[in-house]
Design a protein around this motif. Structure first.
Motif, PDB file in Angstrom:
ATOM      1  N   GLY A  48       0.815  -1.210   0.000  1.00 35.36           N
ATOM      2  CA  GLY A  48       0.000   0.000   0.000  1.00 35.36           C
ATOM      3  C   GLY A  48       0.853   1.266   0.000  1.00 35.36           C
ATOM      4  O   GLY A  48       0.327   2.367   0.052  1.00 35.36           O
ATOM      5  N   ILE A  49       2.165   1.097  -0.069  1.00 29.56           N
ATOM      6  CA  ILE A  49       3.066   2.248  -0.090  1.00 29.56           C
ATOM      7  C   ILE A  49       3.205   2.725  -1.530  1.00 29.56           C
ATOM      8  O   ILE A  49       3.454   1.931  -2.441  1.00 29.56           O
ATOM      9  CB  ILE A  49       4.451   1.884   0.489  1.00 29.56           C
ATOM     10  N   GLY A  50       3.057   4.015  -1.715  1.00 30.29           N
ATOM     11  CA  GLY A  50       3.123   4.595  -3.038  1.00 30.29           C
ATOM     12  C   GLY A  50       4.541   4.894  -3.478  1.00 30.29           C
ATOM     13  O   GLY A  50       5.516   4.470  -2.849  1.00 30.29           O
ATOM     14  N   GLU A 101      11.337   7.276  -5.916  1.00 32.81           N
ATOM     15  CA  GLU A 101      11.446   6.747  -4.563  1.00 32.81           C
ATOM     16  C   GLU A 101      10.068   6.374  -4.040  1.00 32.81           C
ATOM     17  O   GLU A 101       9.052   6.862  -4.521  1.00 32.81           O
ATOM     18  CB  GLU A 101      12.118   7.752  -3.643  1.00 32.81           C
ATOM     19  N   THR A 102      10.080   5.495  -3.068  1.00 31.38           N
ATOM     20  CA  THR A 102       8.834   5.031  -2.471  1.00 31.38           C
ATOM     21  C   THR A 102       8.444   5.941  -1.314  1.00 31.38           C
ATOM     22  O   THR A 102       9.271   6.637  -0.736  1.00 31.38           O
ATOM     23  CB  THR A 102       8.964   3.590  -1.959  1.00 31.38           C
ATOM     24  N   GLY A 103       7.155   5.895  -0.970  1.00 37.22           N
ATOM     25  CA  GLY A 103       6.663   6.670   0.159  1.00 37.22           C
ATOM     26  C   GLY A 103       5.254   7.171  -0.098  1.00 37.22           C
ATOM     27  O   GLY A 103       4.803   7.261  -1.238  1.00 37.22           O
ATOM     28  N   GLY A 104       4.573   7.466   0.956  1.00 35.53           N
ATOM     29  CA  GLY A 104       3.209   7.970   0.845  1.00 35.53           C
ATOM     30  C   GLY A 104       2.232   6.893   0.435  1.00 35.53           C
ATOM     31  O   GLY A 104       2.529   5.703   0.485  1.00 35.53           O
ATOM     32  N   ASP A 105       1.053   7.335   0.011  1.00 39.24           N
ATOM     33  CA  ASP A 105       0.016   6.386  -0.377  1.00 39.24           C
ATOM     34  C   ASP A 105      -0.523   6.673  -1.777  1.00 39.24           C
ATOM     35  O   ASP A 105      -1.626   6.289  -2.123  1.00 39.24           O
ATOM     36  CB  ASP A 105      -1.130   6.400   0.641  1.00 39.24           C
ATOM     37  N   ARG A 106       0.284   7.366  -2.573  1.00 43.03           N
ATOM     38  CA  ARG A 106      -0.140   7.724  -3.930  1.00 43.03           C
ATOM     39  C   ARG A 106       0.862   7.227  -4.963  1.00 43.03           C
ATOM     40  O   ARG A 106       2.052   7.103  -4.680  1.00 43.03           O
ATOM     41  CB  ARG A 106      -0.296   9.239  -4.061  1.00 43.03           C
ATOM     42  N   ILE A 107       0.354   6.980  -6.153  1.00 45.93           N
ATOM     43  CA  ILE A 107       1.176   6.663  -7.311  1.00 45.93           C
ATOM     44  C   ILE A 107       1.300   7.973  -8.090  1.00 45.93           C
ATOM     45  O   ILE A 107       0.311   8.481  -8.617  1.00 45.93           O
ATOM     46  CB  ILE A 107       0.539   5.545  -8.153  1.00 45.93           C
ATOM     47  N   ILE A 108       2.515   8.511  -8.103  1.00 45.67           N
ATOM     48  CA  ILE A 108       2.771   9.798  -8.749  1.00 45.67           C
ATOM     49  C   ILE A 108       3.845   9.592  -9.808  1.00 45.67           C
ATOM     50  O   ILE A 108       4.918   9.074  -9.514  1.00 45.67           O
ATOM     51  CB  ILE A 108       3.235  10.841  -7.717  1.00 45.67           C
TER      52      ILE A 108
END
Length: 135
Positions: A48-50, A101-108
């Motif tokens: 679930g990590i974006g 890089e990974t992080g947050g909850d969004r796919i950017i």
């Protein structure tokens, strides 16, 4: 502007490089069915990590080609931030590019300074898991 076809000699070099660097790799995914976007998204689904990626340096192709084409011997790897330099060293003739890089909850995803995708991981996962339920 298209992505390269598979090259067996290159594939052997990629395999050997990945094997050499395996202790630094947190996760990986081949760029195959669904292309780079599917590989990145599927890596996010489990945790679930974006992520925030910039695909500008992937190739000179159009963004849709970069994101959705199967690209020969492409592999996405996740490495800890403190091991990035070490991972990149010794790549020889294997092309290694940092795309994000990974992080947050969004796919950017950005391309050439423009944001082209910015969606919650859960929304993409739901579409991936249930997109054809009505049919």
């Amino acid at each position: 502007g298209y992505l390269p076809a598979p090259d067996l000699d290159e594939l052997v070099a990629v395999r050997d490089f990945i094997n050499l660097k395996r202790d630094a790799i947190l996760s990986s995914h081949d760029v195959s069915s669904g292309g780079l976007f599917a590989a990145l998204a599927e890596m996010s689904f489990g945790s679930g990590i974006g992520f925030h990626a910039d695909i500008s340096n992937v190739s000179s192709a159009r963004p849709t080609v970069k994101l959705f084409s199967e690209c020969g011997n492409g592999i996405v790897v996740e490495v800890p931030r403190n091991m990035e330099e070490e991972f990149m060293e010794g790549s020889g003739n294997v092309s290694v590019k940092r795309i994000g890089e990974t992080g947050g909850d969004r796919i950017i995803i950005d391309e050439a300074g423009l944001n082209i995708i910015n969606v919650p991981v859960e929304e993409i996962r739901d579409a991936w898991e249930h997109g054809l339920d009505k049919y």
